[in-house]
Every structure is written in C-alpha cells, then in structure tokens.
Design an enzyme around this catalytic site. Structure first.
Site, PDB file in Angstrom:
ATOM      1  N   HIS A  81      39.132  38.049  39.225  1.00 12.82           N
ATOM      2  CA  HIS A  81      40.218  38.530  40.081  1.00 12.82           C
ATOM      3  C   HIS A  81      40.296  37.736  41.375  1.00 12.82           C
ATOM      4  O   HIS A  81      41.380  37.459  41.876  1.00 12.82           O
ATOM      5  CB  HIS A  81      40.028  40.025  40.380  1.00 12.82           C
ATOM      6  CG  HIS A  81      40.462  40.906  39.257  1.00 12.82           C
ATOM      7  ND1 HIS A  81      41.020  42.144  39.431  1.00 12.82           N
ATOM      8  CD2 HIS A  81      40.432  40.723  37.911  1.00 12.82           C
ATOM      9  CE1 HIS A  81      41.320  42.690  38.250  1.00 12.82           C
ATOM     10  NE2 HIS A  81      40.955  41.843  37.322  1.00 12.82           N
ATOM     11  N   ASN A  99      44.179  45.762  41.364  1.00 13.41           N
ATOM     12  CA  ASN A  99      42.725  45.533  41.346  1.00 13.41           C
ATOM     13  C   ASN A  99      42.130  46.407  40.236  1.00 13.41           C
ATOM     14  O   ASN A  99      40.980  46.244  39.869  1.00 13.41           O
ATOM     15  CB  ASN A  99      42.083  45.802  42.710  1.00 13.41           C
ATOM     16  CG  ASN A  99      41.988  47.281  43.049  1.00 13.41           C
ATOM     17  OD1 ASN A  99      41.938  48.138  42.173  1.00 13.41           O
ATOM     18  ND2 ASN A  99      41.929  47.588  44.327  1.00 13.41           N
ATOM     19  N   HIS A 142      35.269  40.395  27.827  1.00 13.23           N
ATOM     20  CA  HIS A 142      35.399  41.810  27.448  1.00 13.23           C
ATOM     21  C   HIS A 142      34.361  42.227  26.401  1.00 13.23           C
ATOM     22  O   HIS A 142      34.454  43.309  25.844  1.00 13.23           O
ATOM     23  CB  HIS A 142      36.821  42.094  26.948  1.00 13.23           C
ATOM     24  CG  HIS A 142      37.847  42.073  28.040  1.00 13.23           C
ATOM     25  ND1 HIS A 142      39.181  42.274  27.841  1.00 13.23           N
ATOM     26  CD2 HIS A 142      37.717  41.868  29.384  1.00 13.23           C
ATOM     27  CE1 HIS A 142      39.838  42.207  28.991  1.00 13.23           C
ATOM     28  NE2 HIS A 142      38.968  41.951  29.948  1.00 13.23           N
ATOM     29  N   ARG A 188      34.024  40.311  36.502  1.00 22.24           N
ATOM     30  CA  ARG A 188      35.452  40.593  36.676  1.00 22.24           C
ATOM     31  C   ARG A 188      35.910  40.323  38.103  1.00 22.24           C
ATOM     32  O   ARG A 188      37.026  39.865  38.352  1.00 22.24           O
ATOM     33  CB  ARG A 188      35.722  42.057  36.316  1.00 22.24           C
ATOM     34  CG  ARG A 188      37.175  42.434  36.357  1.00 22.24           C
ATOM     35  CD  ARG A 188      37.421  43.706  35.559  1.00 22.24           C
ATOM     36  NE  ARG A 188      38.837  43.993  35.467  1.00 22.24           N
ATOM     37  CZ  ARG A 188      39.391  45.064  36.004  1.00 22.24           C
ATOM     38  NH1 ARG A 188      38.657  45.937  36.677  1.00 22.24           N
ATOM     39  NH2 ARG A 188      40.680  45.265  35.877  1.00 22.24           N
TER      40      ARG A 188
HETATM   41  C1  HEM Z   1      43.173  37.802  29.408  1.00 21.37           C
HETATM   42  C2  HEM Z   1      43.684  38.725  30.189  1.00 21.37           C
HETATM   43  C3  HEM Z   1      42.908  39.886  30.730  1.00 21.37           C
HETATM   44  C4  HEM Z   1      43.377  41.151  30.810  1.00 21.37           C
HETATM   45  C5  HEM Z   1      44.745  41.643  30.401  1.00 21.37           C
HETATM   46  C6  HEM Z   1      42.314  41.951  31.360  1.00 21.37           C
HETATM   47  C7  HEM Z   1      42.432  43.304  31.642  1.00 21.37           C
HETATM   48  C8  HEM Z   1      41.377  44.127  31.937  1.00 21.37           C
HETATM   49  C9  HEM Z   1      41.459  45.547  32.126  1.00 21.37           C
HETATM   50  C10 HEM Z   1      42.753  46.358  32.093  1.00 21.37           C
HETATM   51  C11 HEM Z   1      40.210  46.017  32.310  1.00 21.37           C
HETATM   52  C12 HEM Z   1      39.774  47.467  32.490  1.00 21.37           C
HETATM   53  C13 HEM Z   1      39.637  47.819  33.924  1.00 21.37           C
HETATM   54  C14 HEM Z   1      39.313  49.267  34.106  1.00 21.37           C
HETATM   55  O1  HEM Z   1      39.876  50.115  33.417  1.00 21.37           O
HETATM   56  O2  HEM Z   1      38.468  49.573  34.958  1.00 21.37           O
HETATM   57  C15 HEM Z   1      39.328  44.883  32.264  1.00 21.37           C
HETATM   58  C16 HEM Z   1      37.967  44.951  32.413  1.00 21.37           C
HETATM   59  C17 HEM Z   1      37.156  43.834  32.490  1.00 21.37           C
HETATM   60  N1  HEM Z   1      37.568  42.533  32.476  1.00 21.37           N
HETATM   61 FE1  HEM Z   1      39.376  41.862  31.977  1.00 21.37          FE
HETATM   62  N2  HEM Z   1      41.227  41.173  31.594  1.00 21.37           N
HETATM   63  C18 HEM Z   1      41.536  39.896  31.232  1.00 21.37           C
HETATM   64  C19 HEM Z   1      40.740  38.796  31.364  1.00 21.37           C
HETATM   65  C20 HEM Z   1      39.457  38.835  31.875  1.00 21.37           C
HETATM   66  C21 HEM Z   1      38.676  37.678  32.258  1.00 21.37           C
HETATM   67  C22 HEM Z   1      39.204  36.253  32.215  1.00 21.37           C
HETATM   68  C23 HEM Z   1      37.486  38.131  32.681  1.00 21.37           C
HETATM   69  C24 HEM Z   1      36.313  37.359  33.221  1.00 21.37           C
HETATM   70  C25 HEM Z   1      36.039  36.105  32.921  1.00 21.37           C
HETATM   71  C26 HEM Z   1      37.496  39.558  32.526  1.00 21.37           C
HETATM   72  C27 HEM Z   1      36.431  40.384  32.748  1.00 21.37           C
HETATM   73  C28 HEM Z   1      36.461  41.750  32.613  1.00 21.37           C
HETATM   74  C29 HEM Z   1      35.273  42.575  32.668  1.00 21.37           C
HETATM   75  C30 HEM Z   1      33.849  42.078  32.735  1.00 21.37           C
HETATM   76  C31 HEM Z   1      35.717  43.901  32.605  1.00 21.37           C
HETATM   77  C32 HEM Z   1      34.864  45.164  32.678  1.00 21.37           C
HETATM   78  C33 HEM Z   1      34.796  45.606  34.108  1.00 21.37           C
HETATM   79  C34 HEM Z   1      33.797  46.713  34.387  1.00 21.37           C
HETATM   80  O3  HEM Z   1      33.124  47.205  33.487  1.00 21.37           O
HETATM   81  O4  HEM Z   1      33.669  47.079  35.577  1.00 21.37           O
HETATM   82  N3  HEM Z   1      38.722  39.955  32.075  1.00 21.37           N
HETATM   83  N4  HEM Z   1      40.060  43.755  32.049  1.00 21.37           N
HETATM   84  C1  LIG Z   2      37.099  48.765  44.713  1.00 22.18           C
HETATM   85  C2  LIG Z   2      38.391  49.046  45.364  1.00 22.18           C
HETATM   86  O1  LIG Z   2      38.581  48.735  46.498  1.00 22.18           O
HETATM   87  N1  LIG Z   2      39.308  49.678  44.626  1.00 22.18           N
HETATM   88  C3  LIG Z   2      40.618  50.036  45.130  1.00 22.18           C
HETATM   89  C4  LIG Z   2      41.701  49.525  44.233  1.00 22.18           C
HETATM   90  O2  LIG Z   2      42.979  49.967  44.624  1.00 22.18           O
HETATM   91  C5  LIG Z   2      43.116  51.362  44.666  1.00 22.18           C
HETATM   92  C6  LIG Z   2      44.535  51.673  45.095  1.00 22.18           C
HETATM   93  O3  LIG Z   2      45.428  51.118  44.217  1.00 22.18           O
HETATM   94  C7  LIG Z   2      42.100  51.977  45.647  1.00 22.18           C
HETATM   95  O4  LIG Z   2      42.204  53.389  45.629  1.00 22.18           O
HETATM   96  C8  LIG Z   2      40.711  51.549  45.240  1.00 22.18           C
HETATM   97  O5  LIG Z   2      39.775  52.011  46.176  1.00 22.18           O
END
Ligand code: HEM
Ligand SMILES: CC(=O)N[C@H]1CO[C@H](CO)[C@@H](O)[C@@H]1O
Ligand SMILES: *[C@@H]1O[C@H](CO)[C@@H](O)[C@H](O)[C@H]1NC(C)=O
Length: 334
Positions: free
Chosen positions: A72, A99, A199, A68
């Site tokens: 980003h 972020n 995901h 992720r």
């Molecule tokens: C298509 C649109 C996308 C949306 C709207 C989206 C949105 C999100 C959101 C809201 C989360 C949850 C974050 C959290 O609550 O901590 C997430 C997690 C994640 N996203 Fe996406 N994402 C998108 C595309 C992608 C892409 C293109 C990748 C990588 C190629 C990706 C990889 C991930 C991964 C691996 C997680 C899990 C992160 C973790 O466990 O720390 N996402 N995403």
């Molecule tokens: C990993 C990281 O730096 N996360 C930051 C994302 O942004 C929030 C504020 O919106 C910070 O509190 C987090 O530390």
C-alpha cells in the site's frame, strides 16, 4: 530528470555518468543500492531483522500486516513511508477508506525497528527503507523466499487520505484491470500474478467478499458466485453470515494460512480464490498459464515473487528535496 540533476549537481565529476545511467534506467532505479548504508549504518539489516523476528514471535499477524503495508505504501505516492504517517485530523493516507483496515502490527513493526536503528545510527536510515527490509524479512520468516533489498529511499513529504482513491486494487477487480493498474508502476502482468501470491498469508474481513456469497448476480436465483468451490462457499457462509460483524475475518489461504508457499495458486485452480480479484487470475486466459506454472513449481513462484518485490520497491522512490529521513516514522520532521 530535473530533480536528479539538482541533487547531483555538486558531484561534477560523476554527473555525466549519472545522467547517462539515469537516461537508461526507469526513474528511481539508478538511485537504489543494496550497499546504500554500508558506511552510515552497516548493521541496519541485522537490527531490523532482530526486531521483526521478535515481533513475528509475538504475533503472526506481523507477517501479512507488514507485507501489505509495504504494498500500500508503494502504490500511493511511491515507496516513501507515506502510509506510516499518523495525522491528528484523520486525513493522512492510512485514514483513507481504501486502506481497508491495514493491521496495526505492520505500523508497529516499522516504529519499533526505527527505534532500534536510531539507537545505533541516528538520523540516517529512512522509514521507507526500514519498511522495505521488514517486508522482505517477514516473507523469509514464514518460509518464503529471501532476496536482496535495494536501499536509499527517502521518506515522503506528502500523506493524504484524498490521494488514495483509485490507486489501490479492489477485491472485485478483473484481471485485465488489475494488470492495467500494476502496469502504471512498471509492473508487468506476470509481476501482478506473482505479487498476488502474497494472499497465501493473512486475513480478510468478511465484508470484503460477502457479496460473492449473498448478492452475486442479484435476483437470478443463484446468489453464490459459481466460481467458488461449493464446499468452500459453504465454509465461508458459516464463518461470515449475512449479518456478520465488521471485524470478523477469515484466512485468505484456507489450506496453509501461515506458510508463505504456492498453495494460493493451487487454490485458484480449485475454486478457492477468496476475492473475485484472486479467482480472476485463473479464470482469465491471459494470466491462467502463470497461475498453473506457480501452482506446479514453487521455485518459479518464489523467483517471480522476488523479482516483482524488487520492482515494487522501486516505485516512486524519493530523492533529494522530494524527501527526508524522518526522525519519527509516524510524523514529518520539524
Ligand atoms: C492484486 C490486487 C490486490 C487486491 C485486489 C488486494 C486486496 C486485498 C484485500 C481486499 C485484502 C483484505 C483486507 C482486509 O479485509 O483486512 C487484502 C489482504 C492482504 N493483501 Fe492484498 N490485494 C492485492 C494485492 C496484494 C499485494 C500485491 C500484496 C503484497 C505484495 C498484498 C498483500 C496482502 C496481504 C498480506 C493481506 C493480508 C493482510 C492482513 O492479514 O492483515 N495484496 N488484499
Ligand atoms: C490502521 C488504520 O489507520 N486504519 C484506518 C483506515 O481507515 C479507516 C477509515 O476509513 C480508519 O477508521 C482506520 O483507523
Ligand atoms: C521448477 O522450476 C525450476 C526453475 O525454473 C527448475 O529448475 C526446476 O527443475 C523445476 N522443478 C520441477 C519439479 O519442475
């Protein structure tokens, strides 16, 4: 083109050829190559891989966090490690609300890999390239596909929280709007569907989707989003009650949460898409055929994912005066 020319101006013999190539290829593409470090740091990929393997063994979160982080990074200022910069005033890219809680293990992976790379080849490998290699490695280490990573990115000179708004997709977006956002980076709708398959691993905080459980269609007596599978919605409500703490998270793929596989797509067909943006890929007729295809055939998902990751890695690549090789991935040089 102006910057390209400035950088290559001294290579008079090849400049014409380079310019011709530059005209034919989208910006960035001509400058990257899998062999970029062949003479300067031939072992870079092995060094990074060893660090990533150790880190994944310590904690699985390394996998989703690194993947992720790469996404980003590339969508804000291009793939230039701008997201890795730490700022004293909390106004760097990683501090932006968007972020959305990037897990620290992704940052840690880059920092540790850079430290090992610097021991062998000081000052020549960019943090942006280290992140691109690590993102590839975490996928293949969780039984996903393996691909050749293009290298030669420089680290960016800009990292601002204020530059993030509107650049990253949100969990409530519709398929059409997601496709439009990805198109800005030369990523086709099919790339968007394939990349969303990321995901299949990782976690999401309850607060990112509880509106689908408790506030869907406000006041109409049917608060649960009807596109959720009812049993899945109940499971999510158990894990994420209305007063849930901000740090509680659930698996994004409830079926095989730690395997990089195509279960994500079968989930969508069964109403197990966690976010509106996930489920939308199935409910929208334009993207549904691709979802069905990837659900049926994991090889085709893997092929599409690899292609899309290579294309993602070309977004906004910095060269020449636009960038530097950071000594410390979390700080600009000097
Ligand atoms: C298509 C649109 C996308 C949306 C709207 C989206 C949105 C999100 C959101 C809201 C989360 C949850 C974050 C959290 O609550 O901590 C997430 C997690 C994640 N996203 Fe996406 N994402 C998108 C595309 C992608 C892409 C293109 C990748 C990588 C190629 C990706 C990889 C991930 C991964 C691996 C997680 C899990 C992160 C973790 O466990 O720390 N996402 N995403
Ligand atoms: C990993 C990281 O730096 N996360 C930051 C994302 O942004 C929030 C504020 O919106 C910070 O509190 C987090 O530390
Ligand atoms: C899956 O797709 C690949 C690549 O297109 C193809 O070679 C293979 O035969 C397909 N497998 C099935 C079971 O359809």
């Amino acid at each position: 083109m102006e910057k390209w020319r400035r950088r290559c101006g001294h290579l008079l013999g090849v400049v014409a050829v380079a310019l011709a190539a530059g005209l034919m290829l989208p910006s960035g593409e001509a400058r990257l190559s899998p062999d970029y470090y062949r003479s300067m740091c031939p072992d870079v990929e092995a060094i990074v891989r060893a660090v990533v393997a150790k880190k994944v063994k310590e904690t699985f979160v390394t996998v989703p966090a690194t993947l992720r982080l790469f996404f980003h990074d590339c969508f804000v200022e291009g793939c230039d490690a701008s997201v890795v910069i730490a700022s004293r005033d909390n106004d760097a890219e990683k501090d932006a609300p968007d972020n959305v809680s990037l897990a620290g293990d992704g940052f840690d992976t880059v920092v540790r890999a850079k430290a090992e790379v610097e021991k062998k080849c000081p000052g020549v490998v960019s943090c942006a390239d280290i992140l691109a290699i690590a993102a590839r490695d975490v996928v293949s280490m969780s039984s996903g596909p393996h691909w050749t990573v293009e290298l030669g990115r420089l680290d960016g000179l800009v990292s601002k929280a204020g530059n993030v708004a509107g650049k990253l997709p949100g969990p409530n977006m519709r398929a059409k709007d997601l496709a439009a956002m990805f198109a800005k980076h030369n990523l086709a709708a099919l790339d968007m569907v394939a990349l969303s398959g990321a995901h299949t691993v990782g976690f999401a905080h309850c607060t990112r989707f509880t509106d689908r459980l408790y506030h869907h269609g406000a006041g109409d007596g049917a608060p649960v989003d009807p596109s959720y599978n009812p049993a899945y919605a109940r499971q999510l409500m158990d894990a994420c009650p209305p007063d849930v703490a901000a740090d509680i998270a659930v698996n994004m793929d409830p079926i095989t949460p730690t395997a990089f596989d195509n279960a994500y797509y079968a989930n969508l067909a069964g109403g197990l898409g966690l976010f509106t943006s996930d489920q939308a890929l199935y409910s929208d007729g334009a993207s549904r055929p691709a979802v069905r295809d990837f659900a049926k055939n994991q090889t085709r998902f893997f092929e599409a994912f690899k292609d899309a990751m290579v294309k993602l890695g070309r977004v906004g690549v910095k060269t020449g005066r636009e960038g530097e090789i950071r000594r410390d991935c979390t700080a600009f040089n000097e």
